[in-house]
Design a protein around this motif. Structure first.
Motif, short mmCIF file in Angstrom:
data_model
loop_
_atom_site.label_atom_id
_atom_site.label_comp_id
_atom_site.label_asym_id
_atom_site.label_seq_id
_atom_site.Cartn_x
_atom_site.Cartn_y
_atom_site.Cartn_z
N LEU A 132 10.58 4.67 7.80
CA LEU A 132 11.21 3.41 8.20
C LEU A 132 10.88 2.38 7.14
CD1 LEU A 132 10.16 3.12 11.98
CD2 LEU A 132 12.33 3.96 11.10
N ASN A 133 11.80 1.48 6.90
CA ASN A 133 11.53 0.37 5.98
C ASN A 133 10.98 -0.78 6.82
OD1 ASN A 133 11.41 -1.28 3.80
ND2 ASN A 133 13.62 -1.60 3.64
N LEU A 134 9.67 -0.92 6.84
CA LEU A 134 9.04 -1.90 7.73
C LEU A 134 9.24 -3.33 7.24
CD1 LEU A 134 5.56 -0.42 8.73
CD2 LEU A 134 7.69 -0.43 10.03
N PRO A 135 9.63 -4.20 8.15
CA PRO A 135 9.69 -5.62 7.83
C PRO A 135 8.35 -6.28 8.13
CG PRO A 135 10.46 -5.31 10.04
CD PRO A 135 10.09 -3.93 9.52
N THR A 136 8.24 -7.55 7.84
CA THR A 136 7.14 -8.36 8.34
C THR A 136 7.66 -9.06 9.59
OG1 THR A 136 6.15 -8.66 6.17
CG2 THR A 136 5.61 -10.32 7.83
N LEU A 137 6.91 -8.96 10.67
CA LEU A 137 7.30 -9.56 11.95
C LEU A 137 6.28 -10.63 12.30
CD1 LEU A 137 7.98 -6.20 13.88
CD2 LEU A 137 9.68 -7.67 12.75
N SER A 138 6.73 -11.74 12.90
CA SER A 138 5.81 -12.82 13.21
C SER A 138 6.22 -13.51 14.51
CB SER A 138 5.80 -13.84 12.07
OG SER A 138 4.92 -14.89 12.36
N SER A 139 5.22 -13.78 15.35
CA SER A 139 5.47 -14.49 16.61
C SER A 139 4.15 -14.94 17.22
CB SER A 139 6.19 -13.56 17.60
OG SER A 139 6.43 -14.20 18.84
N ASN A 140 4.15 -16.09 17.84
CA ASN A 140 3.00 -16.57 18.63
C ASN A 140 1.66 -16.47 17.90
OD1 ASN A 140 4.04 -17.22 21.50
ND2 ASN A 140 5.06 -15.30 20.99
N GLY A 141 1.64 -16.81 16.62
CA GLY A 141 0.39 -16.83 15.87
C GLY A 141 -0.09 -15.48 15.36
N VAL A 142 0.76 -14.44 15.49
CA VAL A 142 0.40 -13.09 15.03
C VAL A 142 1.49 -12.60 14.08
CG1 VAL A 142 -0.08 -10.71 15.73
CG2 VAL A 142 -0.75 -12.61 17.23
N THR A 143 1.07 -12.02 12.97
CA THR A 143 2.01 -11.42 12.02
C THR A 143 1.69 -9.94 11.89
OG1 THR A 143 2.33 -13.45 10.76
CG2 THR A 143 2.78 -11.40 9.60
N LEU A 144 2.73 -9.14 11.87
CA LEU A 144 2.62 -7.72 11.55
C LEU A 144 3.23 -7.54 10.17
CD1 LEU A 144 3.81 -6.06 14.89
CD2 LEU A 144 1.47 -6.29 14.06
N GLU A 145 2.42 -7.05 9.23
CA GLU A 145 2.96 -6.78 7.90
C GLU A 145 2.58 -5.37 7.49
OE1 GLU A 145 1.23 -10.15 5.79
OE2 GLU A 145 -0.32 -8.86 4.95
N PRO A 146 3.41 -4.73 6.65
CA PRO A 146 3.10 -3.36 6.25
C PRO A 146 1.66 -3.24 5.73
CG PRO A 146 5.31 -3.93 5.55
CD PRO A 146 4.67 -5.20 6.08
N LEU A 147 0.94 -2.27 6.29
CA LEU A 147 -0.46 -2.05 5.93
C LEU A 147 -0.58 -1.63 4.48
CD1 LEU A 147 -3.42 -1.75 7.00
CD2 LEU A 147 -2.84 0.64 7.50
N ASN A 148 -1.51 -2.26 3.75
CA ASN A 148 -1.78 -1.86 2.37
C ASN A 148 -3.25 -2.11 2.04
OD1 ASN A 148 -2.09 -4.56 1.06
ND2 ASN A 148 0.02 -4.80 1.79
N LEU A 149 -3.65 -1.71 0.86
CA LEU A 149 -5.06 -1.78 0.48
C LEU A 149 -5.60 -3.22 0.41
CD1 LEU A 149 -5.26 1.10 -2.13
CD2 LEU A 149 -6.24 1.05 0.18
N SER A 150 -4.72 -4.21 0.29
CA SER A 150 -5.20 -5.60 0.28
C SER A 150 -5.80 -6.00 1.62
CB SER A 150 -4.07 -6.57 -0.10
OG SER A 150 -3.13 -6.69 0.96
N HIS A 151 -5.53 -5.21 2.68
CA HIS A 151 -6.08 -5.51 4.00
C HIS A 151 -7.45 -4.86 4.23
CE1 HIS A 151 -1.59 -5.69 4.75
NE2 HIS A 151 -2.01 -6.92 5.01
N ALA A 152 -7.92 -4.05 3.30
CA ALA A 152 -9.12 -3.24 3.52
C ALA A 152 -10.35 -4.08 3.87
CB ALA A 152 -9.40 -2.36 2.31
N LYS A 153 -10.63 -5.12 3.12
CA LYS A 153 -11.84 -5.91 3.36
C LYS A 153 -11.82 -6.51 4.77
CE LYS A 153 -14.45 -9.86 1.62
NZ LYS A 153 -14.48 -10.99 0.67
N ASP A 154 -10.68 -7.08 5.17
CA ASP A 154 -10.57 -7.66 6.51
C ASP A 154 -10.73 -6.60 7.59
OD1 ASP A 154 -10.09 -10.14 5.37
OD2 ASP A 154 -7.94 -10.13 5.81
N LEU A 155 -10.16 -5.41 7.37
CA LEU A 155 -10.24 -4.36 8.38
C LEU A 155 -11.65 -3.79 8.50
CD1 LEU A 155 -6.83 -2.53 7.99
CD2 LEU A 155 -7.52 -4.22 9.70
N VAL A 156 -12.40 -3.80 7.41
CA VAL A 156 -13.82 -3.40 7.50
C VAL A 156 -14.53 -4.35 8.47
CG1 VAL A 156 -16.00 -3.30 6.24
CG2 VAL A 156 -13.96 -2.24 5.27
#
Length: 192
Positions: free
Chosen positions: A2-26
């Motif tokens: 699927l070609n994932l979009p970025t979705l946003s609502s009510n103070g929450v954003t869903l964006e395609p997971l990538n390595l730039s998220h690693a530090k926060d996810l740790v």
């Protein structure tokens, strides 16, 4: 897949997971030592990069990072998986959030965005969920959405601790979606 979009609502954003998220996810998985819960897919802190890479190499999985718009940080992850284009069925799973976000509006917002996209943009006919038979917290969260429990597959998985467990399955169809959407929107309105 699927070609994932970025979705946003009510103070929450869903964006395609990538390595730039690693530090926060740790930091997110350390919030509550989530990897110690043997019935979930939360990675150990030192395995977050592998977790992200695995999400990208699993052919029928498309993963999002869950972003708290106030802090700008990733606070968890969720995915579409077991994507079946011909019968137009997919599942939502691999969902986890930092413990400090449990029982907040975040899960409701994420599910509302993901279900809206699956049913109204992708025009899928069925969305499913699965959880370990012993993961009562996840079962309760799924059941709060108002979806149907399909049943339990017994003895089909091995937990991190080596215990053999079953999988409890749930689903929602496109014809049921409008009522569930209304319920989720009401939950968000009453939460604010």
């Amino acid at each position: 897949m699927l070609n994932l979009p970025t979705l946003s609502s009510n103070g929450v954003t869903l964006e395609p997971l990538n390595l730039s998220h690693a530090k926060d996810l740790v930091a997110a998985c350390k919030d509550g030592e989530l990897w110690l819960i043997t019935t979930t897919s939360v990675p150990e802190p030192d395995m977050v990069v592998n977790y992200i890479n695995n999400a990208h190499t699993t052919h029928d999985r498309c993963a999002f990072a869950v972003i708290d718009e106030v802090t700008g940080r990733a606070i968890g992850s969720t995915s579409y998986h077991d994507i079946l284009p011909l019968p137009k069925r997919l599942e939502i799973g691999y969902t986890w959030y930092a413990k400090s976000y449990w029982r907040t509006h975040v899960n409701t917002v994420c599910k509302l965005m993901m279900l809206t996209y699956a049913f109204e943009t992708l025009e899928y006919l069925t969305v499913g969920w699965r959880t370990d038979d012993a993961n009562y917290r996840s079962q309760q969260a799924i059941e709060r959405l108002g979806v149907k429990k399909d049943g339990t597959i017994r003895g089909n998985r091995v937990c991190r601790d080596g215990v053999i467990s079953g999988t409890t399955m749930y689903s929602l169809t496109a014809t049921e979606w409008p009522n569930i959407k209304e319920t989720l929107q009401e939950k968000l309105t009453s939460a604010h």
